[in-house]
Design a protein around this motif. Structure first.
Motif, PDB file in Angstrom:
ATOM      1  N   LYS A 180       0.791  -1.152  -0.022  1.00 51.02           N
ATOM      2  CA  LYS A 180      -0.145  -0.038   0.136  1.00 51.02           C
ATOM      3  C   LYS A 180       0.838   1.211   0.103  1.00 51.02           C
ATOM      4  O   LYS A 180       0.533   2.273  -0.731  1.00 51.02           O
ATOM      5  N   GLN A 181       1.905   1.190   0.891  1.00 50.73           N
ATOM      6  CA  GLN A 181       2.977   2.378   0.787  1.00 50.73           C
ATOM      7  C   GLN A 181       3.437   2.592  -0.519  1.00 50.73           C
ATOM      8  O   GLN A 181       3.805   3.667  -0.920  1.00 50.73           O
ATOM      9  N   LEU A 230       2.146   1.677  -3.483  1.00 51.78           N
ATOM     10  CA  LEU A 230       1.463   2.228  -4.378  1.00 51.78           C
ATOM     11  C   LEU A 230       1.269   3.597  -4.302  1.00 51.78           C
ATOM     12  O   LEU A 230       0.833   4.454  -5.327  1.00 51.78           O
ATOM     13  N   GLN A 231       0.983   4.056  -3.013  1.00 56.47           N
ATOM     14  CA  GLN A 231       0.732   5.530  -2.562  1.00 56.47           C
ATOM     15  C   GLN A 231       1.781   6.367  -3.326  1.00 56.47           C
ATOM     16  O   GLN A 231       1.562   7.537  -3.467  1.00 56.47           O
ATOM     17  N   ARG A 232       3.056   5.903  -2.852  1.00 56.23           N
ATOM     18  CA  ARG A 232       4.347   6.772  -3.371  1.00 56.23           C
ATOM     19  C   ARG A 232       4.566   6.811  -4.964  1.00 56.23           C
ATOM     20  O   ARG A 232       4.582   8.106  -5.347  1.00 56.23           O
ATOM     21  N   GLN A 246       1.642   6.899  -6.749  1.00 58.18           N
ATOM     22  CA  GLN A 246       0.710   7.861  -7.114  1.00 58.18           C
ATOM     23  C   GLN A 246       1.062   9.373  -6.870  1.00 58.18           C
ATOM     24  O   GLN A 246       0.803  10.199  -7.535  1.00 58.18           O
ATOM     25  N   GLU A 247       1.792   9.283  -5.898  1.00 56.06           N
ATOM     26  CA  GLU A 247       2.418  10.754  -5.559  1.00 56.06           C
ATOM     27  C   GLU A 247       3.513  11.180  -6.394  1.00 56.06           C
ATOM     28  O   GLU A 247       3.628  12.532  -6.922  1.00 56.06           O
ATOM     29  N   GLN A 307       1.538  12.274  -9.642  1.00 52.43           N
ATOM     30  CA  GLN A 307       0.729  13.535  -9.387  1.00 52.43           C
ATOM     31  C   GLN A 307       1.971  14.636  -9.587  1.00 52.43           C
ATOM     32  O   GLN A 307       1.701  15.813 -10.179  1.00 52.43           O
TER      33      GLN A 307
END
Length: 358
Positions: A43-44, A46-48, A50-51, A54
């Motif tokens: 999860k971390q 994938l979040q990174r 996505q960041e 962006q």
């Protein structure tokens, strides 16, 4: 720090992702599989990702905005330069602008040259009530001098300054006789004087124009049957000769060309060869340099003809701060920097005299 420096590549931050994957593999080897920890790390990761995605999009947007801003600035600057070019092309230093509006009003329809401007545009000579010739500066309301040529009861119908500004040509009409006078103005060393250059019975003289060095004067000679001819009289010898049929003669500054009007159309003659070029409908031609002249159109505008072009290039010349009224005549001073304007308002019997400069 600029976005380009923070994100030099358009892709993901591959170094950071590789470190996370390597760290994940080390954890898997070092400890038993912990599915809860695996899901947390995933999860971390994938979040990174996505960041980073962006931030990459923001960087591209910022770059595009910067390009758009630069494009807008360049386009605006180009339009501004184009506007300035158009403005200076239309209203440049050579465009005449009225400096002295309504210097005087005269009781004339503008068909007779009753007013003229001296060589440097500082003194106006004019005929008042057809009986006296006066002179005055544009900034003064009172005349500085009065010339009474004769007591024969004649009327003065035309006045013209010499190119050197020391003499006036004055036309007098007295019953059956028409006379062309030369008046030498007074200075510190001598008083004013006059002499009769030409006198002829049964004709009407008019519209005098001095040659380049003031050695001769061209003028209109109208016969009893209405025929209009342009003649020249020498100011230094007793000689007269006919040049061409027409009226309103105007010598070019270098003496090569003579502009005149025939059948309400402006013509230009090469004096040496006699070759004549027909221009457009108009009156009162006046030279603003050796190869260019202006004239008044039937609808009260001023046009310029560039005689160095073949055929001559003709265009409308605007006059800045020109008051109300149709333009009747526009006459350049001998230095070609000042323009004497004669206007007439609809329904008025008098004409307005103004002075423009460039």
């Amino acid at each position: 720090m600029r976005d380009q420096e923070r994100f030099p590549n358009d892709g993901y931050d591959e170094g950071t992702i590789a470190q996370l994957l390597s760290h994940l593999q080390e954890l898997r080897r070092a400890v038993p599989v912990n599915y809860m920890l695996k899901e947390k790390l995933k999860k971390q990761l994938l979040q990174r990702i996505q960041e980073l995605e962006q931030e990459r999009k923001r960087a591209q947007t910022s770059q595009k905005s910067g390009k758009a801003r630069r494009l807008l600035l360049v386009t605006s600057g180009g339009l501004l330069l184009l506007l300035l070019a158009v403005c200076f092309g239309m209203w440049g230093d050579n465009t005449p602008s009225v400096r002295h509006y309504s210097v005087m009003t005269l009781a004339t329809d503008g068909t007779e040259p009753l007013v003229d401007l001296n060589a440097d545009g500082t003194v106006v000579a004019y005929v008042e009530d057809k009986r006296v010739v006066k002179s005055r500066e544009p900034d003064h309301s009172q005349s500085q001098g009065t010339l009474v040529l004769s007591d024969g009861g004649g009327e003065y119908t035309a006045v013209a300054w010499s190119n050197r500004g020391k003499q006036l040509a004055v036309v007098e009409q007295a019953e059956e006789f028409s006379r062309l006078w030369i008046v030498s103005l007074a200075d510190e060393n001598r008083p004013s004087s006059k002499r009769l250059l030409k006198e002829e019975k049964g004709v009407v003289l008019g519209a005098p124009s001095w040659s380049q060095y003031d050695e001769s004067i061209a003028y209109t000679r109208q016969t009893s049957d209405g025929t209009e001819e342009i003649w020249v009289s020498s100011t230094v010898a007793m000689q007269d000769w006919k040049l061409v049929e027409g009226t309103q003669p105007e010598w070019s500054p270098d003496g090569r060309l003579l502009a005149f009007v025939k059948q309400d159309t402006v013509h230009v003659m090469e004096v040496r060869s006699g070759a004549v070029t027909k221009l457009e409908a108009g009156v009162w031609p006046s030279w603003n340099n050796d190869d260019s002249l202006t004239f008044t159109t039937p609808d009260g505008k001023m046009k310029q003809a560039q005689m160095s072009q073949d055929p001559p290039e003709i265009r409308i010349v605007p006059i800045r701060r020109l008051g109300d009224g149709a333009l009747v005549k526009a006459q350049w001073s001998s230095d070609r920097n000042h323009l004497l304007l004669t206007q007439k308002q609809k329904g008025e019997t008098k004409t307005i005299i103004s002075i423009a400069s460039r």
